[in-house]
Design a protein around this motif. Structure first.
Motif, PDB file in Angstrom:
ATOM      1  N   TYR A  24       0.489  -1.043  -0.338  1.00 56.32           N
ATOM      2  CA  TYR A  24      -0.031   0.109  -0.248  1.00 56.32           C
ATOM      3  C   TYR A  24       0.276   1.454   0.167  1.00 56.32           C
ATOM      4  O   TYR A  24       0.589   2.201  -0.486  1.00 56.32           O
ATOM      5  CB  TYR A  24      -0.769   0.164   0.836  1.00 56.32           C
ATOM      6  CG  TYR A  24      -2.291  -0.936   1.201  1.00 56.32           C
ATOM      7  CD1 TYR A  24      -3.449  -0.230   1.146  1.00 56.32           C
ATOM      8  CD2 TYR A  24      -2.485  -1.773   0.633  1.00 56.32           C
ATOM      9  CE1 TYR A  24      -4.345  -1.101   1.365  1.00 56.32           C
ATOM     10  CE2 TYR A  24      -3.207  -3.069   1.145  1.00 56.32           C
ATOM     11  CZ  TYR A  24      -4.636  -2.530   0.783  1.00 56.32           C
ATOM     12  OH  TYR A  24      -5.751  -3.201   0.597  1.00 56.32           O
ATOM     13  N   ILE A  25       1.912   1.698   0.915  1.00 54.94           N
ATOM     14  CA  ILE A  25       2.694   2.261   0.681  1.00 54.94           C
ATOM     15  C   ILE A  25       4.532   1.789   0.542  1.00 54.94           C
ATOM     16  O   ILE A  25       3.925   0.020   0.753  1.00 54.94           O
ATOM     17  CB  ILE A  25       2.911   2.646   1.635  1.00 54.94           C
ATOM     18  CG1 ILE A  25       1.987   4.037   2.641  1.00 54.94           C
ATOM     19  CG2 ILE A  25       3.941   3.775   2.057  1.00 54.94           C
ATOM     20  CD1 ILE A  25       1.296   4.597   3.745  1.00 54.94           C
ATOM     21  N   THR A  56     -17.557  -1.647   2.493  1.00 56.20           N
ATOM     22  CA  THR A  56     -17.075  -0.578   2.303  1.00 56.20           C
ATOM     23  C   THR A  56     -14.961  -0.510   3.039  1.00 56.20           C
ATOM     24  O   THR A  56     -14.927  -1.385   4.037  1.00 56.20           O
ATOM     25  CB  THR A  56     -17.407   0.430   3.200  1.00 56.20           C
ATOM     26  OG1 THR A  56     -18.948   0.875   2.561  1.00 56.20           O
ATOM     27  CG2 THR A  56     -16.454   1.820   3.492  1.00 56.20           C
ATOM     28  N   ALA A  57     -14.226  -0.500   2.504  1.00 60.13           N
ATOM     29  CA  ALA A  57     -12.774  -0.802   2.386  1.00 60.13           C
ATOM     30  C   ALA A  57     -12.467   0.385   2.271  1.00 60.13           C
ATOM     31  O   ALA A  57     -12.401   1.581   2.848  1.00 60.13           O
ATOM     32  CB  ALA A  57     -12.147  -1.260   0.819  1.00 60.13           C
ATOM     33  N   THR A  58     -11.281   0.152   4.464  1.00 58.11           N
ATOM     34  CA  THR A  58     -10.919   1.366   4.804  1.00 58.11           C
ATOM     35  C   THR A  58      -9.266   1.540   4.566  1.00 58.11           C
ATOM     36  O   THR A  58      -9.302  -0.170   4.609  1.00 58.11           O
ATOM     37  CB  THR A  58     -11.194   1.611   6.307  1.00 58.11           C
ATOM     38  OG1 THR A  58     -11.371   0.014   6.759  1.00 58.11           O
ATOM     39  CG2 THR A  58     -12.503   1.821   6.036  1.00 58.11           C
ATOM     40  N   PHE A  59      -8.339   1.868   4.430  1.00 55.26           N
ATOM     41  CA  PHE A  59      -7.325   1.884   5.220  1.00 55.26           C
ATOM     42  C   PHE A  59      -6.763   3.131   5.894  1.00 55.26           C
ATOM     43  O   PHE A  59      -6.536   4.435   5.058  1.00 55.26           O
ATOM     44  CB  PHE A  59      -6.490   1.856   3.627  1.00 55.26           C
ATOM     45  CG  PHE A  59      -4.640   2.004   3.799  1.00 55.26           C
ATOM     46  CD1 PHE A  59      -3.725   0.672   3.557  1.00 55.26           C
ATOM     47  CD2 PHE A  59      -3.498   2.719   3.346  1.00 55.26           C
ATOM     48  CE1 PHE A  59      -2.774   0.958   4.674  1.00 55.26           C
ATOM     49  CE2 PHE A  59      -2.771   3.192   3.725  1.00 55.26           C
ATOM     50  CZ  PHE A  59      -1.858   1.787   3.766  1.00 55.26           C
ATOM     51  N   ALA A  60      -6.022   2.830   6.904  1.00 56.16           N
ATOM     52  CA  ALA A  60      -5.577   4.084   7.670  1.00 56.16           C
ATOM     53  C   ALA A  60      -4.237   4.024   7.795  1.00 56.16           C
ATOM     54  O   ALA A  60      -3.351   2.507   7.843  1.00 56.16           O
ATOM     55  CB  ALA A  60      -6.354   4.846   8.389  1.00 56.16           C
ATOM     56  N   VAL A  71      -0.089  11.287   7.869  1.00 50.99           N
ATOM     57  CA  VAL A  71      -0.771   9.843   8.195  1.00 50.99           C
ATOM     58  C   VAL A  71      -2.137   9.765   6.557  1.00 50.99           C
ATOM     59  O   VAL A  71      -2.265  11.220   6.032  1.00 50.99           O
ATOM     60  CB  VAL A  71      -1.821  10.373   9.133  1.00 50.99           C
ATOM     61  CG1 VAL A  71      -3.166   9.974   8.804  1.00 50.99           C
ATOM     62  CG2 VAL A  71      -1.285  10.664  10.442  1.00 50.99           C
ATOM     63  N   PHE A  72      -2.066   8.710   6.479  1.00 52.79           N
ATOM     64  CA  PHE A  72      -2.814   8.844   5.465  1.00 52.79           C
ATOM     65  C   PHE A  72      -4.371   7.980   5.445  1.00 52.79           C
ATOM     66  O   PHE A  72      -3.653   6.354   6.413  1.00 52.79           O
ATOM     67  CB  PHE A  72      -1.886   7.921   4.082  1.00 52.79           C
ATOM     68  CG  PHE A  72      -0.859   8.501   3.420  1.00 52.79           C
ATOM     69  CD1 PHE A  72      -0.608   9.123   2.723  1.00 52.79           C
ATOM     70  CD2 PHE A  72       0.582   7.866   4.074  1.00 52.79           C
ATOM     71  CE1 PHE A  72       0.345  10.091   2.255  1.00 52.79           C
ATOM     72  CE2 PHE A  72       1.565   8.696   3.604  1.00 52.79           C
ATOM     73  CZ  PHE A  72       1.679   9.347   3.146  1.00 52.79           C
ATOM     74  N   GLN A  98      -1.134   4.274  -2.285  1.00 55.74           N
ATOM     75  CA  GLN A  98       0.653   3.852  -3.779  1.00 55.74           C
ATOM     76  C   GLN A  98       0.797   5.814  -4.102  1.00 55.74           C
ATOM     77  O   GLN A  98       1.590   5.988  -4.212  1.00 55.74           O
ATOM     78  CB  GLN A  98       0.315   3.396  -4.494  1.00 55.74           C
ATOM     79  CG  GLN A  98       0.614   2.223  -3.914  1.00 55.74           C
ATOM     80  CD  GLN A  98       0.310   1.301  -5.195  1.00 55.74           C
ATOM     81  OE1 GLN A  98      -0.470   0.317  -6.069  1.00 55.74           O
ATOM     82  NE2 GLN A  98       1.068  -0.920  -5.039  1.00 55.74           N
ATOM     83  N   LYS A  99      -0.397   5.762  -5.301  1.00 54.13           N
ATOM     84  CA  LYS A  99      -0.474   7.314  -5.361  1.00 54.13           C
ATOM     85  C   LYS A  99      -0.331   8.272  -4.689  1.00 54.13           C
ATOM     86  O   LYS A  99       0.634   8.851  -4.692  1.00 54.13           O
ATOM     87  CB  LYS A  99      -1.109   7.299  -6.495  1.00 54.13           C
ATOM     88  CG  LYS A  99      -1.162   5.937  -8.005  1.00 54.13           C
ATOM     89  CD  LYS A  99      -2.272   6.701  -8.927  1.00 54.13           C
ATOM     90  CE  LYS A  99      -2.066   5.701 -10.232  1.00 54.13           C
ATOM     91  NZ  LYS A  99      -2.990   5.876 -10.808  1.00 54.13           N
ATOM     92  N   VAL A 100      -1.131   8.240  -3.851  1.00 55.70           N
ATOM     93  CA  VAL A 100      -1.247  10.069  -3.129  1.00 55.70           C
ATOM     94  C   VAL A 100       0.359  10.032  -1.327  1.00 55.70           C
ATOM     95  O   VAL A 100       1.577  10.582  -1.575  1.00 55.70           O
ATOM     96  CB  VAL A 100      -2.271   9.660  -1.781  1.00 55.70           C
ATOM     97  CG1 VAL A 100      -2.155  10.161  -1.043  1.00 55.70           C
ATOM     98  CG2 VAL A 100      -3.429   9.674  -3.207  1.00 55.70           C
ATOM     99  N   SER A 101       0.455   8.833  -1.372  1.00 56.25           N
ATOM    100  CA  SER A 101       1.996   8.456  -1.041  1.00 56.25           C
ATOM    101  C   SER A 101       3.442   8.609  -1.544  1.00 56.25           C
ATOM    102  O   SER A 101       4.142   9.941  -0.778  1.00 56.25           O
ATOM    103  CB  SER A 101       1.542   7.516   0.342  1.00 56.25           C
ATOM    104  OG  SER A 101       2.035   5.506  -0.564  1.00 56.25           O
ATOM    105  N   LYS A 102       3.073   7.863  -2.360  1.00 57.95           N
ATOM    106  CA  LYS A 102       3.548   8.402  -3.974  1.00 57.95           C
ATOM    107  C   LYS A 102       4.542  10.468  -4.000  1.00 57.95           C
ATOM    108  O   LYS A 102       5.590  10.495  -3.878  1.00 57.95           O
ATOM    109  CB  LYS A 102       4.204   7.991  -5.515  1.00 57.95           C
ATOM    110  CG  LYS A 102       5.471   7.719  -6.282  1.00 57.95           C
ATOM    111  CD  LYS A 102       4.316   7.111  -7.436  1.00 57.95           C
ATOM    112  CE  LYS A 102       6.035   7.360  -8.287  1.00 57.95           C
ATOM    113  NZ  LYS A 102       5.669   6.825  -9.786  1.00 57.95           N
TER     114      LYS A 102
END
Length: 109
Positions: A24-25, A56-60, A71-72, A98-102
């Motif tokens: 994910y990251i 609903t899918a979540t990721f933190a 924090v993402f 992946q895109k936001v953290s990159k």
């Protein structure tokens, strides 16, 4: 403090090579986080009656693990009917994170 450290270690394991949040990251950023799902429901025809069960899918996540600076959080509501596997729908959150953290790490290092 002991219990909090145990929780934080679990978050780090989630983003390890074998964890549910693997990929994910980018691993080089030493992030920690948690994936998750929740049952959700929709009224698809607007008649006031809930007629479709979804997930609903979540990721933190936070990074870096030892000294958090960012924090993402990604929430993808109603991404699939209940019968679709989590692995298929979690790819939505994976691609977004992946895109936001990159991009974040490109800008802020």
């Amino acid at each position: 403090k002991e219990y909090l450290n145990r929780v934080k270690e679990g978050f780090r394991e989630v983003l390890s090579y074998n964890g549910t949040g693997s990929g994910y990251i980018d691993y080089e950023h030493n992030a920690a986080g948690k994936t998750g799902t929740a049952q959700s429901f929709l009224d698809t025809d607007g008649n006031g009656v809930i007629d479709t069960a979804t997930t609903t899918a979540t990721f933190a996540a936070y990074a870096p693990y030892n000294n958090p600076e960012v924090v993402f959080t990604v929430i993808s509501p109603d991404v699939s009917p209940e019968e679709v596997s989590y692995s298929a729908m979690s790819k939505v959150n994976m691609r977004i994170s992946q895109k936001v953290s990159k991009k974040y790490f490109e800008i802020y290092g």
